[in-house]
Design a protein around this motif. Structure first.
Motif, PDB file in Angstrom:
ATOM      1  N   LEU A   1      66.728  98.478  56.392  1.00 27.14           N
ATOM      2  CA  LEU A   1      65.494  97.864  55.926  1.00 27.14           C
ATOM      3  C   LEU A   1      64.620  97.494  57.120  1.00 27.14           C
ATOM      4  O   LEU A   1      64.984  96.627  57.914  1.00 27.14           O
ATOM      5  CB  LEU A   1      65.808  96.639  55.074  1.00 27.14           C
ATOM      6  CG  LEU A   1      66.650  96.945  53.824  1.00 27.14           C
ATOM      7  CD1 LEU A   1      67.088  95.686  53.129  1.00 27.14           C
ATOM      8  CD2 LEU A   1      65.845  97.819  52.876  1.00 27.14           C
ATOM      9  N   GLY A   2      63.483  98.152  57.220  1.00 28.91           N
ATOM     10  CA  GLY A   2      62.575  97.909  58.323  1.00 28.91           C
ATOM     11  C   GLY A   2      62.699  98.958  59.412  1.00 28.91           C
ATOM     12  O   GLY A   2      63.720  99.641  59.547  1.00 28.91           O
ATOM     13  N   GLU A   3      61.651  99.095  60.212  1.00 28.30           N
ATOM     14  CA  GLU A   3      61.589 100.167  61.203  1.00 28.30           C
ATOM     15  C   GLU A   3      62.646 100.050  62.290  1.00 28.30           C
ATOM     16  O   GLU A   3      63.185 101.056  62.751  1.00 28.30           O
ATOM     17  CB  GLU A   3      60.193 100.195  61.831  1.00 28.30           C
ATOM     18  CG  GLU A   3      59.107 100.641  60.869  1.00 28.30           C
ATOM     19  CD  GLU A   3      57.755 100.748  61.542  1.00 28.30           C
ATOM     20  OE1 GLU A   3      57.681 100.451  62.768  1.00 28.30           O
ATOM     21  OE2 GLU A   3      56.787 101.111  60.865  1.00 28.30           O
ATOM     22  N   HIS A   4      62.972  98.823  62.714  1.00 30.63           N
ATOM     23  CA  HIS A   4      63.941  98.696  63.806  1.00 30.63           C
ATOM     24  C   HIS A   4      65.309  99.213  63.386  1.00 30.63           C
ATOM     25  O   HIS A   4      65.893 100.075  64.062  1.00 30.63           O
ATOM     26  CB  HIS A   4      64.063  97.251  64.271  1.00 30.63           C
ATOM     27  CG  HIS A   4      65.179  97.062  65.259  1.00 30.63           C
ATOM     28  ND1 HIS A   4      65.131  97.564  66.545  1.00 30.63           N
ATOM     29  CD2 HIS A   4      66.403  96.466  65.134  1.00 30.63           C
ATOM     30  CE1 HIS A   4      66.258  97.284  67.180  1.00 30.63           C
ATOM     31  NE2 HIS A   4      67.045  96.615  66.341  1.00 30.63           N
ATOM     32  N   ALA A   5      65.835  98.688  62.275  1.00 27.43           N
ATOM     33  CA  ALA A   5      67.159  99.120  61.818  1.00 27.43           C
ATOM     34  C   ALA A   5      67.158 100.610  61.495  1.00 27.43           C
ATOM     35  O   ALA A   5      68.117 101.330  61.799  1.00 27.43           O
ATOM     36  CB  ALA A   5      67.593  98.309  60.607  1.00 27.43           C
ATOM     37  N   ALA A   6      66.076 101.095  60.888  1.00 29.63           N
ATOM     38  CA  ALA A   6      66.004 102.500  60.490  1.00 29.63           C
ATOM     39  C   ALA A   6      65.946 103.442  61.685  1.00 29.63           C
ATOM     40  O   ALA A   6      66.280 104.620  61.555  1.00 29.63           O
ATOM     41  CB  ALA A   6      64.788 102.727  59.599  1.00 29.63           C
ATOM     42  N   GLY A   7      65.540 102.929  62.838  1.00 33.48           N
ATOM     43  CA  GLY A   7      65.415 103.779  64.005  1.00 33.48           C
ATOM     44  C   GLY A   7      66.564 103.689  64.987  1.00 33.48           C
ATOM     45  O   GLY A   7      66.480 104.241  66.096  1.00 33.48           O
ATOM     46  N   LEU A   8      67.651 103.036  64.599  1.00 30.34           N
ATOM     47  CA  LEU A   8      68.765 102.853  65.536  1.00 30.34           C
ATOM     48  C   LEU A   8      69.508 104.146  65.840  1.00 30.34           C
ATOM     49  O   LEU A   8      70.073 104.301  66.922  1.00 30.34           O
ATOM     50  CB  LEU A   8      69.732 101.791  64.992  1.00 30.34           C
ATOM     51  CG  LEU A   8      69.214 100.351  65.067  1.00 30.34           C
ATOM     52  CD1 LEU A   8      70.100  99.406  64.270  1.00 30.34           C
ATOM     53  CD2 LEU A   8      69.112  99.890  66.516  1.00 30.34           C
TER      54      LEU A   8
END
Length: 425
Positions: free
Chosen positions: A293-300
C-alpha cells in the motif's frame, strides 16, 4: 444442500466411488507408505464435497466446519468457482510471468479495491503468489529491503504464526516449529501479545517492520485488543517501520468484512504498508498475495529481486476473481457477520464452554478442560469437522455460505460430544 442432519451417514447419499474400490483402511496404508509423515495419519479419506459438506470413501457425510482451515470460502464444488476455473483452463492454463494475462491484472486491481475501504492509496501494487507462507516470505524480504543494514530488527508477537518457509518461520513464535530448523534468518524479536507498553518500548529507528495478525488463528483465535492496531500504526509511522498485516486466515470476508482490520474495534481506519492474503482468496485453488500500500512499499522490489513460477497464473486468478465476485453478489459479508454473531452466542451457552472468541466465522470454542482432541474426535464421529487448535479450544472456520440451519445442527450436537470428552455433562 440442507442443514437438517447431524448424522455422519446421510440417508440416501450414494457412496462415492474410489479408485479400484479400495476402503479407507487401504488408502490410509498407501498414504503412510507414499507420503512424508508431516501431518500424521489422516482422520478420514475424503472423496467428494458439495456446499458445506464432504463425504468419505464409505459414503458418510460430514458438515465441514473447518473449511480446509479457512480456505473453502465458497464451500465445495461451488458452481461459480467450477465454471470460472473450467472456462479459464480450457482457454489458457499457464504462462510464465514474462507475460501478462487479463485474469492476473484484473485480480490485482480487485485486491487493490477491497484491501482497504475506499481502495488502496495511489501507487499501490500487488505481488501474486501461491500460498500464505509465500506471501509472508515476500513481505519478509520487503522488510529487509526497506530496513537494510540500518534497520536490522523485525518485530512480531508471541503466538504468531506466519508460515513454515524459512523467512515466514523466522517470524512464527512456536518453538516446536522453529527449533528443528535453526539457525533461522536473524533479527526477529517477539513481543507479548496485545501489550502496548511492550510495543512502545521495543519500537525505534532500527526497526524495519512489525508483523501482526489482526486475529491470531493458530494461537487459538485471538483478536488483537481494541486500540492495539491503531497504536501500532502510530508507532511504526513515527519510527519509519513497515506495518505488515497478515490477513491470510482472517481476510477475504472471513470476519464479516473484507479484512479483519476493517472492523472498527480491531483496526478501524488503519492503513498498513503491506497486507498478506491467501487461504480463502481462491476458495481451494492455491493463490496468495502480498499487497503493498503506497508507492514506497510497492517499489521495494525491482526486477529479479523476487519472483514465482506459478504465482498469478490465470487459473488461480480466475478462481480468486470468482470468489470475490460471489462474496459480493451473494452479500456474504453481511451474512457472515450476522451468522457469526448468532453462532457465537449459541455456543457460549453450551455446558462445558468457558468462552467463545473470534470474529465472523473465525471462531474458537474454549473448553473447561484440555479435552479438545477428544471432543473433536467425538464430533467427527457425529458428522462434524472441527479443529482442536489448542488443548482446550476448538476452532471453527466454515465456508462463508454456511446457513443458520446447518450451524444449528452443530450447536445441537456439541453438548453430547463434550460430554463424551468428559466436560459439560
Amino acid at each position: 444442500m440442507t442443514g437438517t442432519t447431524s448424522s455422519p451417514a446421510a440417508a440416501g447419499t450414494p457412496a462415492a466411488v474410489t479408485a479400484a474400490g479400495e476402503t479407507g483402511g487401504a488408502w490410509a496404508g498407501r498414504y503412510g507408505a507414499a507420503l512424508m509423515n508431516t501431518f500424521g495419519p489422516p482422520q478420514r479419506v475424503l472423496v467428494r464435497g458439495e456446499g458445506p459438506y464432504v463425504w468419505d470413501d464409505a459414503g458418510r457425510r460430514y458438515l465441514d466446519l473447518l473449511g480446509g482451515i479457512a480456505v473453502n470460502a465458497l464451500g465445495h464444488a461451488h458452481p461459480a468457482l467450477v465454471a470460472a476455473v473450467t472456462e479459464q483452463l480450457s482457454t489458457l492454463g499457464h504462462v510464465s510471468n514474462f507475460f501478462a494475462t487479463p485474469a492476473q491484472v484484473t485480480l490485482a486491481e480487485e485486491l487493490l479495491r477491497v484491501v482497504t475501504p475506499g481502495g488502496a492509496p495511489a501507487g499501490s501494487r500487488v505481488f501474486l503468489a501461491n500460498s500464505g507462507a509465500e506471501a509472508n516470505e515476500a513481505a519478509f524480504k520487503m522488510a529487509r529491503r526497506h530496513g537494510g543494514a540500518a534497520r536490522p530488527r523485525i518485530l512480531a508477537l508471541e503466538g504468531a504464526f506466519h508460515g513454515r518457509t524459512m523467512g515466514a518461520l523466522a517470524i512464527t513464535y512456536k518453538a516446536a516449529y522453529r527449533e528443528p530448523f535453526e539457525p533461522l534468518p536473524g533479527g526477529v524479536e517477539f513481543l507479548p501479545f496485545g501489550d502496548v507498553a511492550a510495543l512502545e518500548a521495543a519500537m525505534g529507528p532500527d526497526v524495519a517492520a512489525l508483523f501482526l495478525e489482526p486475529v491470531q488463528g493458530e494461537a487459538g483465535v485471538r483478536p488483537l485488543p481494541a486500540g492495539y492496531l491503531t497504536r501500532a500504526r502510530e508507532l511504526t509511522a513515527h519510527a519509519g517501520a513497515l506495518l505488515v498485516l497478515d490477513e491470510v486466515q482472517s481476510g477475504m470476508g472471513r470476519t464479516g468484512t473484507w479484512m479483519a482490520h476493517h472492523l472498527p474495534h480491531v483496526g478501524g481506519g488503519v492503513v498498513p504498508d503491506v497486507v498478506t492474503l491467501a487461504k480463502g482468496l481462491g476458495s481451494g485453488i492455491p493463490v496468495g498475495a502480498a499487497v503493498a500500500l503506497g508507492e514506497h512499499a510497492a517499489g521495494l522490489f525491482s526486477p529479479g529481486q523476487h519472483g514465482t513460477t506459478f504465482g498469478g497464473n490465470p487459473v488461480a486468478a480466475a478462481a480468486a476473481l470468482a470468489t470475490i465476485r460471489t462474496i459480493e453478489s451473494d452479500e456474504l459479508l453481511g451474512h457472515v457477520a450476522e451468522l457469526g454473531a448468532w453462532l457465537r452466542e449459541r455456543l457460549a451457552a453450551v455446558p462445558g464452554v468457558t468462552e467463545v472468541r473470534g470474529e465472523g466465522l473465525l471462531i474458537a470454542v474454549a473448553l473447561t478442560a484440555p479435552v479438545a482432541k477428544d471432543a473433536a474426535a467425538a464430533l467427527l464421529d457425529a458428522g462434524f469437522v472441527v479443529n482442536p487448535v489448542r488443548e482446550d479450544a476448538l476452532r471453527l472456520a466454515p465456508p462463508l455460505i454456511l446457513t443458520r440451519a446447518q450451524a444449528a445442527t452443530f450447536v445441537a450436537a456439541l453438548p453430547a460430544a463434550l460430554a463424551a470428552a468428559g466436560v459439560g455433562a
